[in-house]
Design a protein around this motif. Structure first.
Motif, PDB file in Angstrom:
ATOM      1  N   ASN A  22       0.829  -1.211   0.000  1.00  0.00           N
ATOM      2  CA  ASN A  22       0.000   0.000   0.000  1.00  0.00           C
ATOM      3  C   ASN A  22       0.859   1.255   0.000  1.00  0.00           C
ATOM      4  O   ASN A  22       0.495   2.265  -0.619  1.00  0.00           O
ATOM      5  N   ARG A  23       1.999   1.203   0.685  1.00  0.00           N
ATOM      6  CA  ARG A  23       2.875   2.385   0.754  1.00  0.00           C
ATOM      7  C   ARG A  23       3.469   2.721  -0.614  1.00  0.00           C
ATOM      8  O   ARG A  23       3.593   3.899  -0.971  1.00  0.00           O
ATOM      9  N   VAL A  24       3.854   1.705  -1.380  1.00  0.00           N
ATOM     10  CA  VAL A  24       4.515   1.971  -2.659  1.00  0.00           C
ATOM     11  C   VAL A  24       3.542   2.032  -3.828  1.00  0.00           C
ATOM     12  O   VAL A  24       3.940   2.391  -4.940  1.00  0.00           O
ATOM     13  N   ASP A  25       2.276   1.699  -3.597  1.00  0.00           N
ATOM     14  CA  ASP A  25       1.304   1.571  -4.682  1.00  0.00           C
ATOM     15  C   ASP A  25       1.092   2.876  -5.449  1.00  0.00           C
ATOM     16  O   ASP A  25       0.790   2.866  -6.641  1.00  0.00           O
ATOM     17  N   ASP A  26       1.240   4.026  -4.766  1.00  0.00           N
ATOM     18  CA  ASP A  26       0.953   5.311  -5.407  1.00  0.00           C
ATOM     19  C   ASP A  26       2.110   5.835  -6.258  1.00  0.00           C
ATOM     20  O   ASP A  26       1.970   6.874  -6.917  1.00  0.00           O
ATOM     21  N   TYR A  27       3.249   5.151  -6.251  1.00  0.00           N
ATOM     22  CA  TYR A  27       4.423   5.662  -6.952  1.00  0.00           C
ATOM     23  C   TYR A  27       4.533   5.056  -8.344  1.00  0.00           C
ATOM     24  O   TYR A  27       5.517   4.392  -8.684  1.00  0.00           O
ATOM     25  N   LYS A  28       3.492   5.301  -9.169  1.00  0.00           N
ATOM     26  CA  LYS A  28       3.487   4.776 -10.536  1.00  0.00           C
ATOM     27  C   LYS A  28       4.282   5.660 -11.495  1.00  0.00           C
ATOM     28  O   LYS A  28       4.613   5.243 -12.598  1.00  0.00           O
ATOM     29  N   TYR A  29       4.547   6.896 -11.087  1.00  0.00           N
ATOM     30  CA  TYR A  29       5.230   7.866 -11.947  1.00  0.00           C
ATOM     31  C   TYR A  29       6.512   8.317 -11.269  1.00  0.00           C
ATOM     32  O   TYR A  29       6.543   8.554 -10.058  1.00  0.00           O
ATOM     33  N   TYR A  30       7.549   8.443 -12.067  1.00  0.00           N
ATOM     34  CA  TYR A  30       8.853   8.833 -11.534  1.00  0.00           C
ATOM     35  C   TYR A  30       9.226  10.205 -12.088  1.00  0.00           C
ATOM     36  O   TYR A  30       9.302  10.391 -13.313  1.00  0.00           O
ATOM     37  N   PRO A  31       9.453  11.187 -11.213  1.00  0.00           N
ATOM     38  CA  PRO A  31       9.789  12.536 -11.703  1.00  0.00           C
ATOM     39  C   PRO A  31      11.179  12.574 -12.325  1.00  0.00           C
ATOM     40  O   PRO A  31      12.115  11.938 -11.843  1.00  0.00           O
TER      41      PRO A  31
END
Length: 221
Positions: free
Chosen positions: A202-211
């Motif tokens: 759940n913690r890493v699920d929102d990191y679909k995009y990398y700046p």
């Protein structure tokens, strides 16, 4: 129909080419550094409108953080390569870029344990006895990338540039997960192990995009 469309374009092409401003074409070798890592970059400016660019970048960084009542240490390894097509709509250094990168070498290796005693099946264990969770966080193998940037060539041939955008590496996933101690052997601890892994997902699920923010310095030949 084909002749009616193509004939005017063929007639207009030489005039359009003459109307383009004089812009240095050729090959640029550079070093690029930023959120994608640090490494070599090569650019071929085909004409004032179009360029193609490729690079390989590498970076390692360590950190730590809490998820629930577990403390994790992690080491991120960035090792990727790819290329873009650069469009210069104003026929100068301003560029809009799109492409893809191979990111199969990118991952975060983590390990962590509870910050306090844990009780499984009515028995209380120290954090060391309870055990450690470890594994990798990975993404898809190929990631599309889009950026907007600017590159400038000086009179002496040196170049500098900046690009900002986003890489779409998809939803991170847990891989090669192992558990030691009670977490790895006690049936009463399996539910806690699964809950903790779900918290990590759940913690890493929102990191679909990398700046993306990269600077470059090079020389045009």
């Amino acid at each position: 129909m084909f002749r009616r469309v193509m004939l005017p374009l063929l007639i207009a092409a030489p005039a359009a080419a003459q109307a383009l401003p004089i812009v240095n074409t050729g090959v640029t070798l550079a070093v690029s550094g930023g959120s994608l890592g640090v490494g070599p970059e090569i650019t071929y400016r085909v004409n004032p409108l179009v360029a193609v660019r490729g690079s390989a970048t590498f970076l390692g960084i360590s950190g730590h953080g809490d998820v629930g009542d577990y403390r994790y240490d992690g080491h991120a390894r960035i090792s990727n390569f790819g290329g873009t097509v650069d469009i210069h709509p104003l026929l100068n250094g301003f560029r809009l870029s799109a492409g893809a990168r191979s990111v199969s070498g990118n991952h975060i290796r983590f390990h962590g344990m509870a910050e306090g005693p844990q009780t499984y099946g009515g028995v209380t264990y120290s954090p060391e006895q309870a055990g450690e969770l470890s594994g990798k966080i990975k993404t898809r193998s190929v990631a599309p990338i889009v950026t907007v940037g600017y590159a400038k060539t000086t009179l002496s041939g040196f170049t500098y540039g900046i690009d900002a955008g986003v890489m779409f590496h998809g939803r991170p996933r847990l891989d090669d997960v192992t558990a030691t101690g009670q977490l790895g052997s006690n049936p009463a601890a399996i539910a806690e192990r699964d809950r903790q892994l779900a918290r990590l997902e759940n913690r890493v699920d929102d990191y679909k995009y990398y700046p993306v923010l990269q600077l470059s310095l090079g020389y045009r030949f």
